[in-house]
Design an enzyme around this catalytic site. Structure first.
Site, short mmCIF file in Angstrom:
data_model
loop_
_atom_site.label_atom_id
_atom_site.label_comp_id
_atom_site.label_asym_id
_atom_site.label_seq_id
_atom_site.Cartn_x
_atom_site.Cartn_y
_atom_site.Cartn_z
N ARG A 1 -3.81 7.41 9.45
CA ARG A 1 -4.29 6.81 8.20
C ARG A 1 -5.80 6.99 8.08
O ARG A 1 -6.52 6.90 9.08
CB ARG A 1 -3.97 5.31 8.17
CG ARG A 1 -2.49 5.00 8.24
CD ARG A 1 -2.24 3.51 8.32
NE ARG A 1 -2.78 2.96 9.56
CZ ARG A 1 -2.55 1.74 10.01
NH1 ARG A 1 -1.79 0.91 9.29
NH2 ARG A 1 -3.08 1.31 11.14
N GLU B 1 1.05 -9.71 9.62
CA GLU B 1 2.05 -8.63 9.57
C GLU B 1 3.19 -8.96 8.62
O GLU B 1 3.65 -10.09 8.53
CB GLU B 1 2.62 -8.37 10.97
CG GLU B 1 1.62 -7.86 11.98
CD GLU B 1 1.00 -6.52 11.62
OE1 GLU B 1 1.60 -5.75 10.83
OE2 GLU B 1 -0.08 -6.22 12.15
N ARG C 1 -6.14 2.61 5.66
CA ARG C 1 -6.21 1.35 6.41
C ARG C 1 -7.58 0.75 6.12
O ARG C 1 -8.61 1.37 6.36
CB ARG C 1 -6.04 1.63 7.91
CG ARG C 1 -6.17 0.42 8.81
CD ARG C 1 -5.11 -0.62 8.48
NE ARG C 1 -5.05 -1.67 9.46
CZ ARG C 1 -5.87 -2.70 9.55
NH1 ARG C 1 -6.89 -2.81 8.73
NH2 ARG C 1 -5.70 -3.63 10.47
#
Length: 158
Positions: free
Chosen positions: A93, A50, A42
């Site tokens: 992540r 998104e 990330r």
């Protein structure tokens, strides 16, 4: 070595290392091969519209942001990952600032500068917060990317 955002007397947060891009999930998430394992990364300090969120609609300029990240980081691209304070997010992540190895391009910065991302400040991972905020202000003022196309972030595709 002093990490970005740290004074010489401060304890430097751990850094990441060399990795190879495997794929781009969306504008702010990539998969890399790191130490023989595939990891989801990330990108720290930024947020792109998104495209794959399980509970949010696809947002204006999301496809463009994902395409730009894919153009900057095609599969096989060697990158340098630099961590901030926290190693992982709540989804597992790895959190990192991403630099292309061949030319040193700071990918997080490039996405903000060109209007493909806005800032996402989550303390204590804020080594580049002031710089990224300044660049978002400039992109917004000049109507670059999502600022001109959508009026700003978080706008659902109609």
């Amino acid at each position: 070595v002093v990490a970005a955002g740290c004074s010489p007397g401060a304890a430097a947060p751990p850094t990441g290392g060399a990795a190879t891009v495997v794929s781009v999930t969306d504008g702010d998430t990539i998969d890399v091969e790191l130490g023989g394992e595939e990891e989801s990364i990330r990108l720290l300090g930024i947020d792109t519209p998104e495209t794959h969120h399980p509970t949010k609609p696809v947002e204006c300029f999301g496809a463009e942001a994902s395409a730009q990240t894919a153009a900057l980081l095609p599969p096989g691209t060697e990158v340098r990952l630099v961590r901030d304070v926290e190693a992982r997010d709540r989804y597992g992540r790895l959190l990192a600032y991403v630099y292309r190895a061949d030319d040193g391009l700071f990918v997080n910065r490039a996405l903000v500068t060109d209007g493909f991302a806005t800032t996402l400040d989550i303390a204590p991972n804020d080594a580049h917060a002031a710089e990224l905020a300044r660049l978002v202000s400039e992109a917004r003022a000049e109507g670059r990317g999502l600022w001109g196309a959508c009026g700003g972030p978080d706008v659902p595709v109609r």
